[in-house]
Design a protein around this motif. Structure first.
Motif, PDB file in Angstrom:
ATOM      1  N   PHE A  52       0.830  -1.197   0.000  1.00 44.12           N
ATOM      2  CA  PHE A  52       0.000   0.000   0.000  1.00 44.12           C
ATOM      3  C   PHE A  52       0.873   1.259   0.000  1.00 44.12           C
ATOM      4  O   PHE A  52       2.004   1.251   0.471  1.00 44.12           O
ATOM      5  N   SER A  53       0.301   2.330  -0.503  1.00 51.14           N
ATOM      6  CA  SER A  53       1.042   3.576  -0.715  1.00 51.14           C
ATOM      7  C   SER A  53       1.384   4.280   0.594  1.00 51.14           C
ATOM      8  O   SER A  53       0.895   3.923   1.677  1.00 51.14           O
ATOM      9  N   LYS A  54       2.208   5.324   0.461  1.00 50.89           N
ATOM     10  CA  LYS A  54       2.583   6.143   1.617  1.00 50.89           C
ATOM     11  C   LYS A  54       1.348   6.767   2.247  1.00 50.89           C
ATOM     12  O   LYS A  54       1.273   6.931   3.472  1.00 50.89           O
ATOM     13  N   ARG A  55       0.395   7.121   1.419  1.00 48.24           N
ATOM     14  CA  ARG A  55      -0.856   7.691   1.945  1.00 48.24           C
ATOM     15  C   ARG A  55      -1.538   6.719   2.888  1.00 48.24           C
ATOM     16  O   ARG A  55      -2.015   7.109   3.965  1.00 48.24           O
ATOM     17  N   TRP A  56      -1.607   5.463   2.509  1.00 50.26           N
ATOM     18  CA  TRP A  56      -2.220   4.449   3.372  1.00 50.26           C
ATOM     19  C   TRP A  56      -1.393   4.235   4.633  1.00 50.26           C
ATOM     20  O   TRP A  56      -1.939   4.039   5.720  1.00 50.26           O
ATOM     21  N   GLN A  57      -0.091   4.252   4.494  1.00 49.48           N
ATOM     22  CA  GLN A  57       0.770   4.061   5.666  1.00 49.48           C
ATOM     23  C   GLN A  57       0.579   5.189   6.674  1.00 49.48           C
ATOM     24  O   GLN A  57       0.400   4.941   7.872  1.00 49.48           O
ATOM     25  N   ASN A  58       0.602   6.417   6.197  1.00 45.06           N
ATOM     26  CA  ASN A  58       0.506   7.569   7.091  1.00 45.06           C
ATOM     27  C   ASN A  58      -0.891   7.764   7.668  1.00 45.06           C
ATOM     28  O   ASN A  58      -1.067   8.522   8.629  1.00 45.06           O
TER      29      ASN A  58
END
Length: 216
Positions: A52-58
């Motif tokens: 999953f993308s950085k957006r999902w991580q953050n």
């Protein structure tokens, strides 16, 4: 045999307990904060490992209570800002009404890199989608897009989607599939946030002693 006598003084026990409240509250709050940091760090790594993308991580967040100072009743709330993130923790089957329209690689991207839903397409792009029936296969939704040979090899850009049939442009107009319709989607569990949280919770006693006796 030696004998000892203890004479209780009014308020003595309460005063002794009150004197311990500050270090106990500090240690408890510090232990909760450290456990929450562990969950956030390892949880975001887990989401990244699932692709999953950085957006999902953050979007995995932690709120500490109290926000300032220390308390014997300190707590942490772990949550994900994307409301449907839970389906990737437990898995789910999503059923269409009657179909779910899933984005194909050429589907336009909106804010944060997420694909635009078919219901948003007309308002965002300004051109309609067309049904593409395929006997014996899943139906498609596509758009008329002006594509040059060079650009068709690089994928469809947002500007191409907005130009659509506009006359006078270079290249030919093609009906390009953007979405595929399926009756249901089975989503397997891909996150382990609950397991990570349980491991951190099991460390709270050790973290508490660590902060209660920082020099030990």
């Amino acid at each position: 045999m030696a004998r000892f006598r203890y004479q209780k003084k009014d308020g003595e026990f309460g005063a002794a307990l009150a004197s311990m409240e500050i270090p106990i509250g500090f240690a408890g709050t510090a232990a909760i904060a450290e456990a929450a940091d562990i969950i956030k760090r390892e949880g975001r790594q887990d989401i990244a490992a699932a692709g999953f993308s950085k957006r999902w991580q953050n979007a995995l967040r932690v709120n500490l209570y109290p926000k300032r100072g220390a308390s014997m009743n300190a707590a942490a709330v772990i949550y994900h800002k994307i409301q449907y993130a839970g389906v990737f923790e437990e898995g789910a089957t999503i059923v269409g009404k009657p179909l779910l329209w899933l984005p194909l690689p050429d589907a336009p991207k909106g804010r944060g890199g997420a694909s635009i839903r078919p219901s948003e397409y007309r308002a965002r792009i300004g051109h309609p989608l067309y049904s593409i029936r395929r006997p014996g296969k899943a139906p498609l939704l596509g758009a008329n897009i002006r594509v040059t040979k060079a650009r068709s090899q690089k994928g469809i850009s947002l500007s191409q989607l907005k130009r659509g049939r506009n006359p006078g442009g270079k290249g030919e107009v093609r009906l390009v599939p953007l979405y595929i319709g399926v009756p249901r989607v089975n989503i397997r569990d891909r996150f382990s946030i609950r397991e990570i949280t349980e491991r951190a919770a099991n460390r709270l006693a050790d973290l508490y002693l660590k902060h209660l006796n920082p020099n030990s």
